[in-house]
Design an enzyme around this catalytic site. Structure first.
Site, PDB file in Angstrom:
ATOM      1  CG  HIS A  76      -1.938   1.073   1.232  1.00  0.00           C
ATOM      2  ND1 HIS A  76      -3.045   1.050   0.412  1.00  0.00           N
ATOM      3  CD2 HIS A  76      -2.022   2.221   1.947  1.00  0.00           C
ATOM      4  CE1 HIS A  76      -3.771   2.136   0.631  1.00  0.00           C
ATOM      5  NE2 HIS A  76      -3.172   2.863   1.564  1.00  0.00           N
ATOM      6  CG  HIS A 122     -10.147   3.939   2.829  1.00  0.00           C
ATOM      7  ND1 HIS A 122     -10.786   4.199   4.014  1.00  0.00           N
ATOM      8  CD2 HIS A 122      -8.821   4.001   3.112  1.00  0.00           C
ATOM      9  CE1 HIS A 122      -9.896   4.424   4.968  1.00  0.00           C
ATOM     10  NE2 HIS A 122      -8.695   4.313   4.450  1.00  0.00           N
TER      11      HIS A 122
END
Length: 736
Positions: A76, A122
């Site tokens: 990420h 998200h």
């Protein structure tokens, strides 16, 4: 290979059976903290990474250091599986003032206005806690734009879910939309565009992607890297708590079957009212010219923001000086918690009182927590004791790349002609939630706040900036990309540019959000490679720079045994004259521009019937320039490009009551999703000069009457309305 699946990075964050399942995330984080084995906390690096770290340091890492590596070396944060591929993208252009690498890109819009643009995902948090997960996705991307000294003015939200026949997917859709709308409305940033996509492979792992656009003086934007040793680091905004612990590493593995309970502590908790105060405070601070650098606290929390921010020199952080929401917090928690609504600024020591006074004016807390040091080290102290001492480039810049095997596949299936009649198929396609109107979603968003929004109808959103239009579009088609990763992603770039062309706008830049399953599977890494190459090649052909984006891998669900289809979502930003989309009047003629092929694979018809077939070939972008030129001259009464649902969907947009005559295969003419085609309404046929077109009918009447080959059918106003309102009716009936 570096471990990335749930089995190799299995979390030790476990809640026992006594944990209340409806407790708030804050309460669950507290319960979890009291139960977890603190000695094991954050030691979730792979054995290979631990070996590299031990070899470099010559010792065992401390718990703070291990947590920093776990989060900053996660996919990420580090993009370690994709860095080499991302370098192939075109990132420069005449209007690009700042490309990839900062919190946001900066693109010139006019001599006095630049755009700060960013895109994020998200995904995992929005499955575990859909409302807070989606809301904090909005908050984070807004702060990315804010960190450039830019005022956020617009949001887009391409969303991807499992099919709505499952109550759980309807629940996720309801609460994700509520989270986005609630947060965006409260902070006063309008959601002006989005996309909805539904497929069984997204059950258990929905995708929540968000684009934010801001405006800033092109000569006054702020960047995120520190500039001078001796300057101080000031933390502004909400107090730090235990929410969002390990969020970056959580986003870098697939979702386990118990994710909704086990991973709630990794989900951040948002407060949009504090966010609004942070926006105004940071903008007032920026207006003083005293902010030297600024960064949002997002993935990896304070550790991520401060180490990346200080990577040009070095940084010293005093963790105990951070204003905290909870008692007894350990250094490791303070450093990696992803509590929301926090910003880190670099300022000259003499300017700290001014920054503090502005923060206090907005009732915000602030702390002088560290300083820029000349040594290339990242040091964290806690009550005077050094708990982290690392080479800063090793932590934040020298992540070991991942090498994955790749394997091509061919998923094409032969086309099988559906058994139903044309009218029944037409109504089925029009009722599909990707085609039906999104009134239920749109009515939850305040589109008009800030008073710049001109139009949100159909192909693209239009906002007024000075005397010009800012035009926005987003989305992609995962079913088609699964069948043809290269061509499908190239077509996603093309199709969003075509949306802009229908409003007469010239693309300024592209953003991307690369959502894929785990690259440990060779076919997934092949999808990823082909998608990035396809995106880059089409962007080059169309002369559009790719200025930023996000990578989200490991989108898989143990609970549903699913891997998402490849979803390289595109966000595109353009500039043109201010235009409002309008419905063509009765009597206008209809022209179909371009030629259809038998492209049913990944189409809406394929989704509702399983008909299979070939996915569309890569489009020729030349027609986009031709359409834009026509729109700029007001040649058409209305025009829309053909994409999901083919000509049938385009007719429902431009001419839901019309008479249409089609020659050739009726399935191809009505339902094929060949790119490079447009439906235009016109009053003078000379307006079509230079285009490859066929006049197919005229607007007007009390129904959509279609003659196709030897067959014909009519869809009445009532039938059309019933079909196009299907999504809204379903969601209202389910939750009201």
């Amino acid at each position: 290979m570096r471990g990335g699946t749930a089995k190799r990075l299995s979390s030790i964050r476990q809640l026992d059976e006594g944990t209340p399942q409806r407790a708030s995330p804050a309460r669950i984080a507290e319960i979890w903290y009291n139960k977890v084995d603190k000695k094991k906390f954050s030691h979730m690096l792979s054995a290979e990474d631990f070996a590299i770290i031990r070899r470099e340091l010559g010792r065992e890492p401390t718990d703070v250091e291990a947590a920093c590596f776990e989060n900053l070396w996660s996919e990420h944060c580090s993009y370690r599986s994709t860095k080499a591929l991302l370098r192939t993208l075109p990132v420069t252009g005449p209007n690009v003032l700042l490309g990839p690498g900062d919190d946001s890109a900066i693109v010139r819009f006019s001599d006095t206005c630049a755009l700060a643009i960013s895109m994020e995902s998200h995904n995992h948090p929005s499955y575990v806690d859909p409302h807070d997960g989606a809301a904090t996705g909005v908050g984070g991307i807004v702060r990315d734009v804010l960190s450039m000294g830019s005022r956020p003015i617009a949001l887009m939200d391409p969303l991807f879910f499992g099919t709505l026949d499952l109550e759980k997917n309807r629940h996720l859709l309801e609460h994700v939309v509520a989270g986005i709308g609630g947060y965006g409305n409260c902070i006063g940033v309008p959601v002006v565009r989005g996309d909805l996509y539904f497929d069984p492979d997204f059950s258990g792992n929905p995708l929540v992607n968000v684009v934010c656009v801001g405006i800033v003086d092109p000569d006054k934007f702020i960047t995120a890297r520190v500039k001078k040793p001796g300057n101080h680091l000031v933390l502004v905004g909400a107090s730090t708590g235990r929410d969002g612990l390990g969020g970056a590493s959580f986003a870098s593995r697939d979702l386990s079957e118990g994710a909704e309970a086990d991973d709630r502590p990794s989900v951040q908790i948002g407060d949009p009212f504090t966010e609004k105060l942070v926006i105004e405070a940071i903008l007032e601070m920026a207006a003083t010219g005293k902010i030297v650098a600024c960064r949002d606290l997002g993935a990896a929390g304070l550790a991520g923001a401060s180490s990346e921010m200080c990577s040009t020199f070095g940084g010293l952080i005093h963790a105990d000086r951070v204003h905290q929401r909870e008692t007894g917090m350990r250094a490791v928690e303070i450093m990696v918690a992803e509590s929301q609504e926090r910003m880190l600024i670099e300022v000259d020591p003499a300017d700290i009182p001014l920054m503090g006074a502005i923060a206090e004016k907005y009732d915000l807390k602030w702390s002088d927590i560290g300083e820029v040091i000349p040594e290339p080290k990242y040091i964290v102290k806690f009550h005077g004791k050094v708990v982290c001492d690392l080479p800063i480039k090793f932590l934040s810049g020298d992540t070991a790349p991942c090498t994955w095997e790749k394997k091509a596949y061919d998923a094409k299936t032969p086309f099988k002609k559906p058994r139903k009649g044309l009218k029944a198929l037409a109504l089925q396609v029009l009722s599909h939630p990707e085609v039906a109107r999104r009134d239920w979603v749109a009515e939850q968003y305040d589109h008009d706040v800030q008073t710049r929004t001109v139009s949100i109808a159909h192909d693209a959103a239009v906002l007024r900036l000075g005397d010009a239009a800012l035009v926005l579009s987003c989305g992609c088609n995962p079913r088609q990309i699964y069948l043809k990763p290269y061509a499908g992603t190239a077509n996603a770039v093309y199709e969003n540019a075509a949306n802009l062309a229908c409003m007469g706008a010239m693309p300024l830049c592209i953003l991307d959000c690369l959502n894929f399953a785990s690259p440990v599977h060779p076919e997934i890494y092949w999808q990823l490679e082909q998608s990035i190459l396809g995106m880059g090649d089409m962007a080059r052909r169309m002369g559009i720079p790719v200025v930023g984006g996000n990578v989200s891998l490991y989108n898989e669900s143990d609970e549903f045994n699913t891997k998402i289809k490849p979803t390289p979502t595109i966000g595109i930003v353009g500039k043109g004259q201010v235009r409002v989309w309008k419905q063509p009047a009765d009597g206008c003629e209809l022209a179909l521009i371009g030629t259809a092929g038998a492209h049913f694979g990944g189409s809406v018809l394929d989704a509702v019937t399983g008909c299979g077939g070939a996915a569309p070939d890569e489009a020729d972008p030349a027609v986009v320039d031709a359409i834009r030129a026509k729109v700029e001259k007001d040649a058409f009464e209305a025009v829309t490009d053909l994409s999901q649902g083919g000509l049938l969907t385009a007719l429902s947009v431009i001419a839901p009551q019309a008479t249409v005559r089609l020659s050739g295969d009726p399935y191809v003419q009505l339902f094929s999703e060949t790119y490079g085609r447009f439906l235009a309404a016109f009053t003078r046929e000379s307006a079509l000069k230079g285009l490859d077109y066929t006049v197919i009918g005229e607007v007007g009447g009390d129904s959509l009457r279609v003659t196709a080959g030897k067959g014909s059918f009519a869809i009445s106003r009532t039938e059309m309305e019933t079909a196009l309102s299907s999504l809204t009716r379903l969601m209202r009936q389910s939750y009201h």
